[in-house]
Design an enzyme around this catalytic site. Structure first.
Site, short mmCIF file in Angstrom:
data_model
loop_
_atom_site.label_atom_id
_atom_site.label_comp_id
_atom_site.label_asym_id
_atom_site.label_seq_id
_atom_site.Cartn_x
_atom_site.Cartn_y
_atom_site.Cartn_z
N HIS A 56 0.85 -1.05 0.02
CA HIS A 56 0.21 -0.05 0.35
C HIS A 56 1.25 1.27 -0.31
CE1 HIS A 56 -3.69 -2.30 1.43
NE2 HIS A 56 -3.83 -2.43 -0.04
N GLU A 92 -5.30 -8.87 2.28
CA GLU A 92 -4.47 -9.92 4.08
C GLU A 92 -5.70 -10.83 4.33
OE1 GLU A 92 -1.64 -8.34 7.31
OE2 GLU A 92 -2.29 -9.75 8.46
N CYS A 144 2.42 -9.00 13.50
CA CYS A 144 4.29 -9.03 13.16
C CYS A 144 4.90 -8.50 13.47
CB CYS A 144 4.38 -9.11 11.00
SG CYS A 144 4.61 -7.12 10.83
N SER A 166 -3.16 2.32 3.53
CA SER A 166 -1.67 1.55 4.68
C SER A 166 -2.58 1.39 5.96
CB SER A 166 -1.00 1.84 4.39
OG SER A 166 -0.24 1.59 5.44
S1 SF4 Z 1 6.36 -7.79 7.71
FE1 SF4 Z 1 4.83 -7.30 8.46
S2 SF4 Z 1 3.60 -5.02 8.05
FE2 SF4 Z 1 4.89 -6.22 6.53
S3 SF4 Z 1 4.52 -7.01 4.76
FE3 SF4 Z 1 5.05 -8.50 6.61
S4 SF4 Z 1 3.36 -8.98 7.71
FE4 SF4 Z 1 3.12 -6.86 6.20
#
Ligand code: SF4
Length: 407
Positions: A83, A178, A285, A314
């Site tokens: 994004h 996602e 994450c 985003s």
């Molecule tokens: S590290 Fe986290 S924010 Fe980055 S693409 Fe992967 S899941 Fe998405």
């Protein structure tokens, strides 16, 4: 952590120098205070963690390498790569075409795609249905797959919990790529339901307690539950997973709330609750956790305003904005072009999904400005925003002098 080969124009000498110094000084990532840079009357406090994450750099590297290695092939992306408008525009300039928009509406009819084409799966991942469609067309969905490993980790966690007989409550934005992908990947593993926020968790209470009907449930959560989801059968034993970029506190609050309801319904002791509620640590994450913690650290310092940089669709950036807004005037901009002159800034109001204009955002005199950026924002944009603020307010931007402050 692995380093990636991404186009140089996304890098920034300033941000690389800051990151290098902070990593050296704080190897265990315990210090969430911002980096201070003084330029004339302006003080910039730059978040300890921000910008490009592992998954984004991985996806960008794969996408640009694919373009370079296949000059004679048509290359498609399922939807936006990440994004960030600049990255997506750069890919389009390199001949890449998007098959659908971020909501899954088609730009290109699938009949136009053939086995001779390359289809790149974006960092958000995709649905099982799309994987099947690609296979039917003779396209290997794994060959150009840039799904972030941290998204796949959520799918694995969902599968583990599902295999133990728990239903999945997925905290996420229902239209986000996602969340749509995670829902699809989990659907074959366990009955799954998407909820947006704590209010929806509270609304679920009456169904968990069997105080409202299956029909009401289906109406209230339309298109957000797996086929055959039964409130009688599938809300007795649950676990919470989430979209990786949600606000940490929100998911925790939802999990705590649902755990409380389940415990009440089953009259469970602390030990027994595990039978009905899976012990899920939240599935955010590392980048979301780090960036949100860094904003909280930054907000503990004195400041006049915050500038948060990132694409307007985003998810992770919007949560950084949300955190800053609680404390001080916050301007959500995609890049430096939104700073129109020394008085005027155009910025995105993500609550109402519209642009707004603010005048006198930066008062005369000494100013302390917090800076952060979402996980899909190139470092170069962050530096260009700082430079724009400095120059538009009559100060001199000299990188060499600024870098000396880091020594
Ligand atoms: S590290 Fe986290 S924010 Fe980055 S693409 Fe992967 S899941 Fe998405």
């Amino acid at each position: 952590m692995k380093t990636f080969d991404i186009p140089i124009n996304y890098r920034s000498e300033l941000v690389s120098a800051i990151n290098h110094k902070r990593k050296n000084d704080d190897k265990l990532k315990k210090d969430f205070t911002p980096t201070l840079i003084k330029i004339g009357r302006l003080e910039f406090k730059i978040a300890r963690h921000f910008g490009f994450c592992y998954g984004v750099e991985n996806a960008i590297e794969i996408a640009f390498k694919t373009v370079e290695a296949n000059p004679n092939k048509r290359i498609f992306l399922l939807s936006e790569m990440i994004h960030n408008p600049q990255v997506n525009e750069d890919l389009i300039k390199n001949g890449v075409r998007f098959i659908q928009d971020t909501l899954g509406n088609p730009y290109i009819d699938w009949t136009e795609i053939s086995e001779d084409d390359i289809v790149i799966i974006p960092a958000f991942g995709t649905t099982k249905e799309t994987n099947e469609l690609l296979k039917e067309k003779g396209i290997n969905p794994i060959q150009y797959n840039t799904t972030c490993p941290f998204v796949e980790k959520v799918w694995k966690r969902g599968s583990q919990i599902g295999n133990k007989g728990y239903s999945l409550i997925l905290h996420g934005k229902p239209q986000h790529e996602e969340t749509r992908a995670t829902f699809s990947q989990c659907a074959s593993e366990a009955p799954t339901l998407i909820i947006k926020n704590l209010q929806e968790a509270k609304n679920l209470r009456k169904y968990i307690k069997q105080e409202a009907s299956q029909q009401d449930f289906q109406k209230e959560f339309k298109d957000r539950y797996t086929t055959g989801f039964s409130i009688e059968k599938d809300l007795q034993k649950i676990g919470v997973i989430n979209q990786t970029t949600m606000l940490a506190e929100d998911t925790q609050e939802i999990a705590n709330y649902l755990k409380g309801i389940i415990s009440e319904v089953h009259n469970s002791s602390d030990e027994d609750i595990k039978i009905h509620f899976a012990d899920t640590r939240d599935t955010l994450c590392y980048a979301t956790n780090d960036n949100q913690s860094a904003v909280k650290g930054m907000l503990q310092t004195e400041a006049d305003l915050a500038i948060v940089i990132g694409g307007y669709n985003s998810s992770n950036t919007s949560h950084l904005v949300e955190l800053c807004e609680e404390k001080l005037p916050t301007y959500y901009i995609k890049d430096g072009s939104e700073i129109k002159d020394e008085k005027t800034i155009h910025h995105f109001d993500f609550h109402n999904k519209k642009m707004i204009e603010t005048t006198d955002y930066l008062a005369a005199g000494k100013q302390k400005i917090l800076i952060t950026a979402g996980a899909s924002c190139p470092d170069a944009i962050v530096e260009s925003v700082i430079k724009r603020v400095v120059e538009i307010h009559g100060e001199h931007y000299n990188l060499e002098t600024i870098l000396k402050q880091l020594n």
